[in-house]
Design an enzyme around this catalytic site. Structure first.
Site, PDB file in Angstrom:
ATOM      1  CG  ASN A  62      25.736 -40.276  36.960  1.00 58.66           C
ATOM      2  OD1 ASN A  62      25.944 -41.442  37.308  1.00 58.66           O
ATOM      3  ND2 ASN A  62      25.447 -39.307  37.814  1.00 58.66           N
ATOM      4  N   GLY A  70      16.638 -35.021  37.201  1.00 52.96           N
ATOM      5  CA  GLY A  70      15.579 -36.023  37.247  1.00 52.96           C
ATOM      6  C   GLY A  70      14.183 -35.435  37.367  1.00 52.96           C
ATOM      7  CB  SER A 101      16.035 -32.499  32.809  1.00 50.82           C
ATOM      8  OG  SER A 101      15.537 -32.956  34.058  1.00 50.82           O
TER       9      SER A 101
HETATM   10  P1  13P Z   1      19.062 -36.402  34.816  1.00 47.01           P
HETATM   11  O1  13P Z   1      19.647 -36.277  33.429  1.00 47.01           O
HETATM   12  O2  13P Z   1      18.303 -37.676  35.030  1.00 47.01           O
HETATM   13  O3  13P Z   1      18.302 -35.173  35.192  1.00 47.01           O
HETATM   14  O4  13P Z   1      20.299 -36.496  35.838  1.00 47.01           O
HETATM   15  C1  13P Z   1      21.324 -35.582  35.739  1.00 47.01           C
HETATM   16  C2  13P Z   1      22.447 -36.022  36.577  1.00 47.01           C
HETATM   17  O5  13P Z   1      22.350 -36.064  37.797  1.00 47.01           O
HETATM   18  C3  13P Z   1      23.687 -36.459  35.908  1.00 47.01           C
HETATM   19  O6  13P Z   1      24.724 -36.613  36.798  1.00 47.01           O
END
Ligand code: 13P
Length: 249
Positions: free
Chosen positions: A9, A173, A213
């Site tokens: 994503n 994130g 993450s």
């Molecule tokens: P991160 O991998 O940056 O934590 O984001 C996860 C996410 O929201 C995927 O849709």
């Protein structure tokens, strides 16, 4: 045996040129990886460039959002039918950022899932609790509500046409990944809740991805869990080497 799906994503990252450059570097790195399905989710304007770039590979391309109607007076929206006509195969529905910042409701998520199934996009429906909800012991209640609402009036016969992604909002994130145990427990709970809507047999076939993450360093531990049927990767999917390392978990 459920086949895993490893999905990138990209959120609001990558212009068409950047998307092409990513695929140029990424596709050769995963050319021999046939174990799992792979899909990229660029921003709308970079979808055509990405579709062109992945031609001849087994990488799928999808959108990060869609509208449930086929067409109409919905300024700024894009329908599943429109996505299909440019060659999209997948769509993400109800990401927590859409729920949080764009006030998407459980009802909208259900409408979008029904629209995606009607038009033939493989949907990834996102669910997950906030940090405060987990801290207050509300995780199961939130997941029960989100899964129940998303799958309302969805037929078990369509189970191979959608997945659920468990994305605890506190792990997105933040660098804080759910442990394999926390994720497995949540996935088992989601499967049981899904069974109430689509039946036990269909729920046993439902793919439940983990997101939050995911990185090359933790992908193996997460993906080896029996309950985890793939990954929805944000930040670590922006770099071709890093996402390829996750695909090769
Ligand atoms: P991160 O991998 O940056 O934590 O984001 C996860 C996410 O929201 C995927 O849709």
């Amino acid at each position: 045996m459920r086949r895993k799906l490893i999905a990138a994503n990209w959120k609001m990252h990558k212009t068409p040129d950047e998307a092409r450059a990513f695929v140029r570097d990424f596709a050769p790195l995963v050319a021999n990886q046939n174990r799992d399905d792979i899909a990229l989710f660029p921003p709308f304007i970079s979808i055509p460039a990405t579709i062109e770039a992945v031609a001849g590979t087994r990488i799928g391309v999808g959108a990060q959002n869609m509208h449930w109607e086929k067409q109409g007076a919905f300024t700024g929206e894009i329908s599943a039918a429109m996505l299909i006509c440019i060659g999209c195969s997948h769509v993400i529905i109800g990401h927590s950022e859409r729920r949080q910042y764009f006030l998407e409701t459980d009802v909208a998520v259900n409408r979008k899932l029904r629209g995606a199934l009607e038009d033939g996009l493989l949907a990834i429906v996102c669910v997950g609790e906030l940090f405060e909800e987990r801290e207050s012991g509300l995780t199961e209640g939130v997941l029960r509500r989100q899964v129940g609402a998303a799958l309302r009036e969805i037929s078990g016969q369509d189970v191979d046409k959608f997945c659920i992604a468990y994305e605890p909002v506190w792990a997105i994130g933040t660098g804080k990944t759910a442990t394999p145990q926390i994720a497995s427990d949540a996935h088992a709970f989601i499967r049981a809740e899904a069974a109430k809507e689509i039946g036990d047999e269909a729920a046993s076939k439902l793919r439940i991805l983990y997101g939050g993450s995911v990185k090359p360093e933790n992908a193996h531990d997460l993906m080896s869990q029996e309950q985890i049927d793939g990954a929805l990767v944000g930040g670590a999917s922006l770099d071709p080497k890093s996402f390829a390392a996750i695909v090769k978990w």
